[in-house]
Design a protein around this motif. Structure first.
Motif, mmCIF file in Angstrom:
data_model
loop_
_atom_site.group_PDB
_atom_site.id
_atom_site.type_symbol
_atom_site.label_atom_id
_atom_site.label_comp_id
_atom_site.label_asym_id
_atom_site.label_seq_id
_atom_site.Cartn_x
_atom_site.Cartn_y
_atom_site.Cartn_z
ATOM 1 N N ILE A 95 56.166 -32.655 9.467
ATOM 2 C CA ILE A 95 55.394 -32.628 8.224
ATOM 3 C C ILE A 95 53.915 -32.436 8.529
ATOM 4 O O ILE A 95 53.233 -31.623 7.897
ATOM 5 C CB ILE A 95 55.644 -33.906 7.393
ATOM 6 C CG1 ILE A 95 57.081 -33.909 6.874
ATOM 7 C CG2 ILE A 95 54.659 -34.012 6.233
ATOM 8 C CD1 ILE A 95 57.527 -35.232 6.290
ATOM 9 N N MET A 96 53.405 -33.158 9.535
ATOM 10 C CA MET A 96 51.995 -33.000 9.907
ATOM 11 C C MET A 96 51.715 -31.587 10.394
ATOM 12 O O MET A 96 50.682 -30.999 10.067
ATOM 13 C CB MET A 96 51.605 -34.008 10.989
ATOM 14 C CG MET A 96 51.324 -35.365 10.475
ATOM 15 S SD MET A 96 50.630 -36.357 11.801
ATOM 16 C CE MET A 96 50.623 -37.939 11.049
ATOM 17 N N ALA A 97 52.628 -31.027 11.188
ATOM 18 C CA ALA A 97 52.436 -29.673 11.698
ATOM 19 C C ALA A 97 52.374 -28.672 10.556
ATOM 20 O O ALA A 97 51.527 -27.763 10.558
ATOM 21 C CB ALA A 97 53.559 -29.320 12.674
ATOM 22 N N ILE A 98 53.239 -28.836 9.557
ATOM 23 C CA ILE A 98 53.229 -27.927 8.407
ATOM 24 C C ILE A 98 51.936 -28.082 7.618
ATOM 25 O O ILE A 98 51.306 -27.091 7.231
ATOM 26 C CB ILE A 98 54.467 -28.177 7.513
ATOM 27 C CG1 ILE A 98 55.721 -27.703 8.240
ATOM 28 C CG2 ILE A 98 54.337 -27.484 6.166
ATOM 29 C CD1 ILE A 98 57.019 -28.131 7.588
ATOM 30 N N VAL A 99 51.521 -29.324 7.385
ATOM 31 C CA VAL A 99 50.288 -29.576 6.634
ATOM 32 C C VAL A 99 49.091 -28.985 7.371
ATOM 33 O O VAL A 99 48.248 -28.297 6.769
ATOM 34 C CB VAL A 99 50.100 -31.095 6.394
ATOM 35 C CG1 VAL A 99 48.705 -31.409 5.899
ATOM 36 C CG2 VAL A 99 51.145 -31.607 5.410
ATOM 37 N N PHE A 102 49.034 -25.145 7.111
ATOM 38 C CA PHE A 102 48.515 -24.650 5.842
ATOM 39 C C PHE A 102 47.019 -24.897 5.693
ATOM 40 O O PHE A 102 46.300 -24.064 5.129
ATOM 41 C CB PHE A 102 49.289 -25.244 4.654
ATOM 42 C CG PHE A 102 50.640 -24.613 4.470
ATOM 43 C CD1 PHE A 102 50.765 -23.261 4.215
ATOM 44 C CD2 PHE A 102 51.788 -25.373 4.571
ATOM 45 C CE1 PHE A 102 52.011 -22.673 4.048
ATOM 46 C CE2 PHE A 102 53.045 -24.793 4.414
ATOM 47 C CZ PHE A 102 53.149 -23.441 4.144
ATOM 48 N N MET A 103 46.528 -26.026 6.207
ATOM 49 C CA MET A 103 45.085 -26.295 6.143
ATOM 50 C C MET A 103 44.305 -25.283 6.986
ATOM 51 O O MET A 103 43.306 -24.731 6.533
ATOM 52 C CB MET A 103 44.782 -27.719 6.613
ATOM 53 C CG MET A 103 45.167 -28.776 5.644
ATOM 54 S SD MET A 103 44.742 -30.402 6.308
ATOM 55 C CE MET A 103 44.446 -31.292 4.808
ATOM 56 N N VAL A 104 44.764 -25.028 8.196
ATOM 57 C CA VAL A 104 44.077 -24.072 9.072
ATOM 58 C C VAL A 104 44.153 -22.669 8.484
ATOM 59 O O VAL A 104 43.173 -21.921 8.511
ATOM 60 C CB VAL A 104 44.675 -24.111 10.503
ATOM 61 C CG1 VAL A 104 44.178 -22.955 11.339
ATOM 62 C CG2 VAL A 104 44.332 -25.434 11.165
ATOM 63 N N LYS A 105 45.308 -22.327 7.927
ATOM 64 C CA LYS A 105 45.462 -21.014 7.308
ATOM 65 C C LYS A 105 44.480 -20.857 6.150
ATOM 66 O O LYS A 105 43.840 -19.810 6.003
ATOM 67 C CB LYS A 105 46.907 -20.843 6.826
ATOM 68 C CG LYS A 105 47.233 -19.470 6.357
ATOM 69 C CD LYS A 105 48.719 -19.328 6.055
ATOM 70 C CE LYS A 105 48.994 -17.928 5.564
ATOM 71 N NZ LYS A 105 50.396 -17.644 5.429
ATOM 72 N N THR A 106 44.337 -21.887 5.328
ATOM 73 C CA THR A 106 43.401 -21.850 4.204
ATOM 74 C C THR A 106 41.961 -21.766 4.693
ATOM 75 O O THR A 106 41.165 -20.977 4.165
ATOM 76 C CB THR A 106 43.585 -23.094 3.314
ATOM 77 O OG1 THR A 106 44.935 -23.143 2.870
ATOM 78 C CG2 THR A 106 42.655 -23.069 2.125
ATOM 79 N N ILE A 107 41.620 -22.560 5.700
ATOM 80 C CA ILE A 107 40.254 -22.532 6.244
ATOM 81 C C ILE A 107 39.944 -21.167 6.834
ATOM 82 O O ILE A 107 38.844 -20.628 6.638
ATOM 83 C CB ILE A 107 40.064 -23.663 7.284
ATOM 84 C CG1 ILE A 107 40.054 -25.017 6.577
ATOM 85 C CG2 ILE A 107 38.792 -23.466 8.082
ATOM 86 C CD1 ILE A 107 40.151 -26.195 7.517
ATOM 87 N N ASN A 108 40.896 -20.584 7.559
ATOM 88 C CA ASN A 108 40.682 -19.251 8.124
ATOM 89 C C ASN A 108 40.478 -18.205 7.030
ATOM 90 O O ASN A 108 39.641 -17.316 7.163
ATOM 91 C CB ASN A 108 41.851 -18.841 9.023
ATOM 92 C CG ASN A 108 41.836 -19.562 10.339
ATOM 93 O OD1 ASN A 108 40.822 -20.116 10.760
ATOM 94 N ND2 ASN A 108 42.968 -19.583 11.010
#
Length: 152
Positions: A95-99, A102-108
């Motif tokens: 769950i942490m890896a998925i979260v 998605f956070m890194v993808k959004t920041i990028n």
């Protein structure tokens, strides 16, 4: 001893050591945010979906007796194989890896326009074709080998 202190100061003051220290500190703060997201928001939803299964009560008592809960087995001093806690740790990791993904993808995605601006800027240095030293982009003569540079 003075040589050791001097070498240690040089080591600590390197840019990448300081960047690593800042990264570890920010990572620790970020971990608290992600843990709260997982434990306070996502895991209750997972528990609701799985019908209230508490994986931490899944264990095998190695003394051969049967116990209702892990707490009872530990109270009696029985050695236990806590495979439910291991399953919970794996679920938390996934769950942490998925979260984080998605956070890194959004920041990028949000930082992409800034990266394009930086890449569109003209470089301020170039390589001397004769001695391969880095020189100013608008140089007409290399300060290292004194070669006259062609304006190409």
């Amino acid at each position: 001893m003075k040589k050791f202190i001097h070498e240690f100061k040089i080591f600590v003051m390197r840019g990448n050591v300081m960047e690593l220290a800042v990264g570890v500190i920010i990572g620790g703060a970020f971990q608290k945010i992600v843990n709260s997201l997982v434990n306070d928001i996502i895991m209750p939803i997972v528990t609701l979906i799985t019908g209230g299964i508490n994986f931490t009560d899944w264990f095998i008592a190695l003394d051969g007796n049967n116990y209702e809960t892990l707490a009872q087995a530990q109270e009696s001093g029985a050695a236990t194989l806590n495979y439910g806690s291991f399953i919970t740790a794996i679920l938390n990791f996934l769950i942490m890896a998925i979260v984080i993904f998605f956070m890194v993808k959004t920041i990028n995605k949000l930082s992409e326009p800034f990266k394009q601006e930086i890449s569109e800027q003209a470089p301020d240095t170039k390589c001397c074709p004769y001695c391969k030293s880095q020189i100013a982009a608008d140089a007409s003569r290399c300060p290292h080998c004194t070669s006259v540079l062609d304006d190409k």
